[in-house]
Enzyme design. Structure first.
Site, mmCIF file in Angstrom:
data_model
loop_
_atom_site.group_PDB
_atom_site.id
_atom_site.type_symbol
_atom_site.label_atom_id
_atom_site.label_comp_id
_atom_site.label_asym_id
_atom_site.label_seq_id
_atom_site.Cartn_x
_atom_site.Cartn_y
_atom_site.Cartn_z
ATOM 1 N N THR A 118 -3.295 -35.080 17.018
ATOM 2 C CA THR A 118 -3.187 -35.906 15.810
ATOM 3 C C THR A 118 -3.960 -37.195 16.087
ATOM 4 O O THR A 118 -4.366 -37.452 17.227
ATOM 5 C CB THR A 118 -1.724 -36.289 15.472
ATOM 6 O OG1 THR A 118 -1.214 -37.116 16.522
ATOM 7 C CG2 THR A 118 -0.833 -35.078 15.284
ATOM 8 N N SER A 145 1.029 -38.689 5.415
ATOM 9 C CA SER A 145 -0.378 -38.337 5.200
ATOM 10 C C SER A 145 -1.034 -37.582 6.338
ATOM 11 O O SER A 145 -2.179 -37.148 6.219
ATOM 12 C CB SER A 145 -1.173 -39.624 4.951
ATOM 13 O OG SER A 145 -1.034 -40.473 6.079
ATOM 14 N N ASP A 172 2.968 -50.458 3.456
ATOM 15 C CA ASP A 172 3.475 -50.654 4.816
ATOM 16 C C ASP A 172 4.969 -50.304 4.839
ATOM 17 O O ASP A 172 5.799 -51.061 4.344
ATOM 18 C CB ASP A 172 3.243 -52.119 5.221
ATOM 19 C CG ASP A 172 3.823 -52.407 6.592
ATOM 20 O OD1 ASP A 172 4.255 -51.450 7.286
ATOM 21 O OD2 ASP A 172 3.842 -53.598 6.982
ATOM 22 N N ALA A 173 5.281 -49.162 5.419
ATOM 23 C CA ALA A 173 6.671 -48.683 5.422
ATOM 24 C C ALA A 173 7.608 -49.633 6.165
ATOM 25 O O ALA A 173 8.822 -49.575 5.988
ATOM 26 C CB ALA A 173 6.728 -47.293 6.058
ATOM 27 N N TYR A 228 3.762 -41.545 29.870
ATOM 28 C CA TYR A 228 4.486 -41.384 28.613
ATOM 29 C C TYR A 228 5.994 -41.651 28.742
ATOM 30 O O TYR A 228 6.473 -42.730 28.404
ATOM 31 C CB TYR A 228 4.225 -39.994 27.984
ATOM 32 C CG TYR A 228 4.625 -40.014 26.526
ATOM 33 C CD1 TYR A 228 3.689 -40.239 25.529
ATOM 34 C CD2 TYR A 228 5.963 -39.899 26.144
ATOM 35 C CE1 TYR A 228 4.068 -40.336 24.190
ATOM 36 C CE2 TYR A 228 6.360 -39.988 24.819
ATOM 37 C CZ TYR A 228 5.401 -40.207 23.849
ATOM 38 O OH TYR A 228 5.791 -40.316 22.537
ATOM 39 N N GLY A 251 5.469 -41.577 6.471
ATOM 40 C CA GLY A 251 4.374 -41.125 7.343
ATOM 41 C C GLY A 251 3.904 -39.762 6.880
ATOM 42 O O GLY A 251 3.808 -38.827 7.675
ATOM 43 N N GLU A 300 -2.728 -45.810 4.297
ATOM 44 C CA GLU A 300 -4.083 -45.295 4.480
ATOM 45 C C GLU A 300 -5.066 -46.207 3.765
ATOM 46 O O GLU A 300 -4.697 -46.951 2.871
ATOM 47 C CB GLU A 300 -4.180 -43.866 3.928
ATOM 48 C CG GLU A 300 -3.262 -42.871 4.622
ATOM 49 C CD GLU A 300 -3.637 -42.613 6.089
ATOM 50 O OE1 GLU A 300 -4.766 -42.950 6.489
ATOM 51 O OE2 GLU A 300 -2.787 -42.081 6.826
#
Ligand code: NAD
Length: 379
Positions: free
Chosen positions: A276, A50, A111-112, A236, A48, A75
């Site tokens: 973000t 980027s 795709d991690a 949350y 992650g 991305e």
């Protein structure tokens, strides 16, 4: 005042590549203006890499101590009809700056969550002769994950659990407030969110790297969590995302056991709320962040992703003593956000905020500036 960029449901459809590059260079410059880290990692994998917290962790590792970094992100490349996604350009900017500075950096696109990307990372780490990683940052935020074992695609759903919750959301283009009621999540939605944002994939990564001999003795692996105040609890922490974060936090303990023989440690760092691409789509978060920014800026306590990660490295991960954690083993760099005096002032803003005064009583200006800047645009 309003933004001219096309923004829909917390997603900005316009991107300026040069601006995305500027955002990376600004962080590198900020790193250059602080003292060099006395201690830090020597070989870093960032999952992650980027944007958001992952990008800042990569910048602090590379430009704060000169560590080689291998970054993975998903991305979109530009094509004839459409520009790339912001992180596409951030990756290019990072790679270019690292090369100019003589710092080793390899960036992979993929795709991690997939087995193929995990295999590729192992292969590339060997090919490029990375030292075994002594820091693995897990900073993925994703709407979906395909389980590599079953092939089933799971989705992140952002909902309360058990009962409906009222959220005051902020239109990121106009600053207009809107109250909406979110229905409680189904069991399937809760399970899906845990599958995507919980710790299962982090465990697969660490197991894979461990088996491949790619983790150094004393390795640290860090994933990011969020708790937040009572104000956002229904949406949350007591909601679907909070369940996933509880799973992530429990996974840290499992991974620490796995890494025990190599004196390694897995930690969750609870970070503060920042702007973000991931946080912009969480109902109620933009207004909360705009109010929080107003208060923390006025009190001289404001931090963005870079400042948070800089503090994480200097004051938590790389000190002379043990890593400072709370009673549940979590690193807390949300400590300033959750200070009583900060939250009291945020609540005061919530008592008076309305469509007429939102620009005045919150830092919506600052929020919008940061949100547009993520896409390379100016507010
Ligand atoms: P972000 O949207 O800025 O970055 C997400 C990263 O994940 C990007 O690099 C993206 O390319 C990558 N990614 C997404 N899906 C991927 C996939 N399938 N394969 C490879 N890469 C993929 O998000 P962020 O806000 O920095 O979030 C990172 C972590 O920090 C999350 O766990 C989030 O919950 C946590 N966190 C965020 C905040 C906040 O306010 N933003 C606060 C506390 C904790």
């Amino acid at each position: 005042m309003g933004a001219t960029a096309r923004i829909s449901n917390g997603v900005c459809l316009d991107v300026d590549p040069a601006g995305c590059e500027r955002l990376v260079l600004d962080q590198i410059k900020a790193m250059g203006q602080t003292t060099r880290l006395g201690k830090g990692p020597r070989s870093v994998l960032v999952l992650g890499a980027s944007g958001g917290y992952g990008l800042s962790a990569r910048i602090v590792s590379a430009f704060g101590i000169g560590a080689p970094t291998l970054g993975v992100s998903l991305e979109r490349a530009p094509c004839e009809k459409r520009g790339g996604s912001p992180g596409w350009y951030s990756n290019i900017a990072f790679d270019t700056a690292a090369k100019q500075a003589g710092i080793k950096a390899v960036t992979l696109q993929g795709d991690a969550f997939s087995e193929a990307t995990k295999d590729q990372v192992v292969q590339v780490a060997r090919e490029h002769q990375f030292e075994p990683f002594d820091l693995v940052i897990y900073s993925l935020a994703s709407p979906v994950r395909t389980d590599p074992e079953t092939g089933v695609m799971h989705r992140t759903t952002i909902k309360p659990i058990g009962q409906p919750a009222v959220a005051l959301s902020l239109n990121l283009a106009t600053g207009q407030l809107k109250q909406s009621t979110l229905a409680p999540a189904t069991e399937e939605e809760i399970a899906g969110t845990i599958k995507v944002m919980g710790g299962e994939d982090w465990k697969l990564w660490i197991s894979k790297l461990h088996e491949a001999g790619l983790l150094a003795p004393g390795v640290k692996t860090v994933a990011f969590s969020y708790i937040g105040p009572a104000l956002s609890r229904d949406i949350y922490r007591s909601g679907t995302l909070g369940r996933a974060k509880e799973h992530l936090e429990a996974t840290a303990h499992e991974l620490t056991s796995l890494l025990k023989s190599s004196m390694g440690v897995a930690c969750v760092a609870v970070c503060k709320a920042v702007v973000t691409r991931a946080s912009a789509v969480i109902p109620a978060m933009p207004l909360y962040i705009a109010a929080l920014f107003r208060v923390m800026k006025d009190m001289g306590l404001h931090e963005d992703c870079f400042a948070q990660i800089n503090r994480l490295f200097r004051e938590r991960l790389y000190t002379d003593g043990d890593i400072l954690v709370d009673s549940e083993g979590r690193i807390r760099i949300d400590d300033w956000e959750l200070r009583d005096d900060v939250q009291k002032k945020v609540l005061e803003i919530y008592k008076i905020v309305n469509n007429e005064n939102v620009w005045e009583v919150t830092d919506f200006d600052g929020y919008q500036h940061d949100f547009l800047a993520l896409h390379g645009l100016k507010g």
